[in-house]
Enzyme design. Structure first.
Site, PDB file in Angstrom:
ATOM      1  N   ASP A 142      -7.602  16.246 -17.252  1.00 29.44           N
ATOM      2  CA  ASP A 142      -7.884  14.833 -17.499  1.00 29.44           C
ATOM      3  C   ASP A 142      -7.616  14.575 -18.975  1.00 29.44           C
ATOM      4  OD1 ASP A 142      -9.039  12.323 -18.031  1.00 29.44           O
ATOM      5  OD2 ASP A 142     -10.515  12.563 -16.434  1.00 29.44           O
ATOM      6  N   LYS A 182      -8.144   2.905 -19.856  1.00 30.52           N
ATOM      7  CA  LYS A 182      -8.573   3.187 -21.228  1.00 30.52           C
ATOM      8  C   LYS A 182      -7.403   2.920 -22.195  1.00 30.52           C
ATOM      9  CE  LYS A 182     -12.299   4.393 -19.069  1.00 30.52           C
ATOM     10  NZ  LYS A 182     -12.632   5.758 -18.724  1.00 30.52           N
ATOM     11  N   TYR A 216     -15.949  13.670 -16.748  1.00 28.31           N
ATOM     12  CA  TYR A 216     -16.352  12.346 -16.296  1.00 28.31           C
ATOM     13  C   TYR A 216     -17.322  12.518 -15.123  1.00 28.31           C
ATOM     14  CZ  TYR A 216     -15.907   7.398 -15.503  1.00 28.31           C
ATOM     15  OH  TYR A 216     -16.180   6.073 -15.386  1.00 28.31           O
ATOM     16  N   ARG A 250       0.827  -1.219   0.000  1.00 27.46           N
ATOM     17  CA  ARG A 250       0.000   0.000   0.000  1.00 27.46           C
ATOM     18  C   ARG A 250       0.859   1.265   0.000  1.00 27.46           C
ATOM     19  NH1 ARG A 250      -1.788   2.024   4.281  1.00 27.46           N
ATOM     20  NH2 ARG A 250      -2.302   0.081   5.347  1.00 27.46           N
TER      21      ARG A 250
HETATM   22  C1  PLP Z   1     -13.077   6.335 -17.567  1.00 31.66           C
HETATM   23  C2  PLP Z   1     -12.676   7.717 -17.276  1.00 31.66           C
HETATM   24  C3  PLP Z   1     -12.308   8.093 -15.978  1.00 31.66           C
HETATM   25  C4  PLP Z   1     -12.384   7.136 -14.829  1.00 31.66           C
HETATM   26  O1  PLP Z   1     -11.491   6.104 -14.933  1.00 31.66           O
HETATM   27  P1  PLP Z   1     -11.706   4.677 -14.193  1.00 31.66           P
HETATM   28  O2  PLP Z   1     -10.444   3.975 -14.490  1.00 31.66           O
HETATM   29  O3  PLP Z   1     -12.929   4.081 -14.813  1.00 31.66           O
HETATM   30  O4  PLP Z   1     -11.917   4.956 -12.754  1.00 31.66           O
HETATM   31  C5  PLP Z   1     -11.924   9.385 -15.769  1.00 31.66           C
HETATM   32  N1  PLP Z   1     -11.894  10.287 -16.771  1.00 31.66           N
HETATM   33  C6  PLP Z   1     -12.255   9.971 -18.023  1.00 31.66           C
HETATM   34  C7  PLP Z   1     -12.206  11.010 -19.081  1.00 31.66           C
HETATM   35  C8  PLP Z   1     -12.665   8.676 -18.327  1.00 31.66           C
HETATM   36  O5  PLP Z   1     -13.034   8.358 -19.570  1.00 31.66           O
END
Ligand code: PLP
Length: 397
Positions: free
Chosen positions: A187, A212, A114, A61
């Protein structure tokens, strides 16, 4: 740290292949192994150790080997000094907000983000922790300028934004934030570091959902925050060690493996999405297409200035059809899968109906049902063929 760290003198592809990997000293294997352990052996006298520290491997952790290898690579690909990898993209976002914000601070964030960002900032941080929030259309620089106040600690944007593909000017917003003593986080999930590197454009933090494009195979979850060490040390201590948002060694290893082909996959995503967007735009039954690579896109000029070599694989579009026809169209798809998430090898489509509570924040074409379409790395002809067949079966062409 690996013996072989690959800095800016090497190209993006070389860093994607090599950074964070090294010969395993125990076995001689040329790939570092998955270290499935939660504890590491203590020194002879452990009494001086900082049990909340992350500088030595102690407890997973606090930080483990596979996480560290991945952090090296993501930092190198993002042009960042340091990186913290956590268990999901949302763990990275919430960790950033939790570590940076305190009661009485003000945050400006994009009207298109998001969903968890909206929940976290506008509901949880606002209601529980007395953090003030202002939601603005960050594609409008004047609106950002007006929203920033003396107590603004953070401006958070997402570009291209989910799900309207809105583009915001990273360089200009960084200047506005910094002039007012605030930090900018971006992001970058839709673009990936292959197409856009916010830190090089003046942002203080880039956030990636590793789930992603960076993992790219739809089989694991992770998130990353990239920025300066002085900030990330705080995030590591608060969000990882004490909030516990750590990634599993196995997931870090999977993402490490997936990320080797990030530049190859992104090239194909960019190319396919451009072709699919142009195809959709040519159809009379299509109500609108939003993709930054289209000249018709509102943010095309800004996207062209800050994204290179391409615009990613995600687009949104709507049909000139009622609610049920959108669903019928999806039911006829064979190559493209109906599922959430994006940035996988395979094409994924999701019908976002008319019930999104944030619709009032979106441009008018998004007020009726529409699709978010993550164009995969299959043959473009097969993706377009699948769309065409489904449109025909639905009676739209
Ligand atoms: C999917 C996504 C997230 C969140 O990511 P997770 O791995 O599902 O927690 C945050 N920002 C964007 C733009 C996303 O497409």
């Amino acid at each position: 740290m690996s013996k072989r760290t690959y800095g800016k003198e090497f190209g993006f592809h070389t860093r994607a292949v090599h950074t964070g990997n090294d010969v395993d000293t125990g076995t001689g294997a040329i790939k570092r192994p998955i270290v499935m352990t939660n504890s590491y052996e203590l020194p002879y006298d452990p009494s001086d150790l900082n049990w909340s520290g992350s500088d030595k491997n102690l407890y997973t952790r606090n930080g483990g080997s596979n996480q560290q290898y991945l952090q090296e690579k993501i930092a190198a690909l993002s042009g960042g000094e340091d990186c913290v990898v956590l268990g999901s993209g949302v763990a990275a976002l919430s960790g950033l907000f939790f570590s940076l914000l305190k009661s009485g601070d003000h945050v400006v964030f994009s009207s298109v983000t998001y969903i968890a960002v909206y929940r976290l900032l506008n509901e949880i941080f606002n209601n529980k922790f007395n953090v003030e929030t202002t939601i603005v259309d960050t594609s409008d620089l004047e609106a950002v300028r007006k929203a920033v106040r003396p107590n603004t600690r953070l401006v958070h944007i997402e570009t291209p934004g989910n799900p309207t593909i809105t583009v915001s000017d990273i360089r200009a917003i960084a200047a506005i934030a910094h002039k007012n003593g605030a930090l900018l986080s971006v992001d970058n999930t839709f673009a990936s570091p292959y197409n856009q590197r916010p830190l090089e454009l003046g942002a203080d933090f880039a956030v990636e959902s590793l789930t992603k494009y960076i993992n790219g195979h739809g089989d694991s979850m992770g998130g990353a925050i990239i920025g300066k060490k002085e900030h990330l040390d705080i995030i590591r201590a608060q969000a990882q060690v004490n909030l516990g948002g750590v990634i599993s060694p196995f997931n870090a290893w999977l993402i490490m493996r997936g990320s080797v082909t990030l530049p190859l996959r992104m090239r194909q995503h960019n190319e396919n999405a451009q072709k699919v967007a142009e195809y959709l735009e040519s159809l009379p039954c299509v109500r609108f297409v939003a993709y930054p690579g289209l000249k018709s896109h509102r943010g095309h000029a800004i996207a062209a200035a800050q994204m290179s070599p391409g615009y990613g694989g995600v687009l949104s579009f709507g049909l000139k059809a009622d609610h049920d026809t959108h669903n019928r169209f999806v039911s006829h798809l064979r190559v493209i899968t109906s599922a959430v998430s994006l940035g996988h090898d395979e094409s994924l489509i999701v019908f976002l109906g008319e019930k999104d509570e944030r619709q009032y924040l979106y441009p008018p074409e998004f007020h009726d049902g529409f699709f978010r379409f993550s164009v995969g790395i299959e043959d473009a002809e097969d993706i377009i063929g699948d769309l065409e067949r489904a449109l025909r079966k639905t009676g739209l062409v």
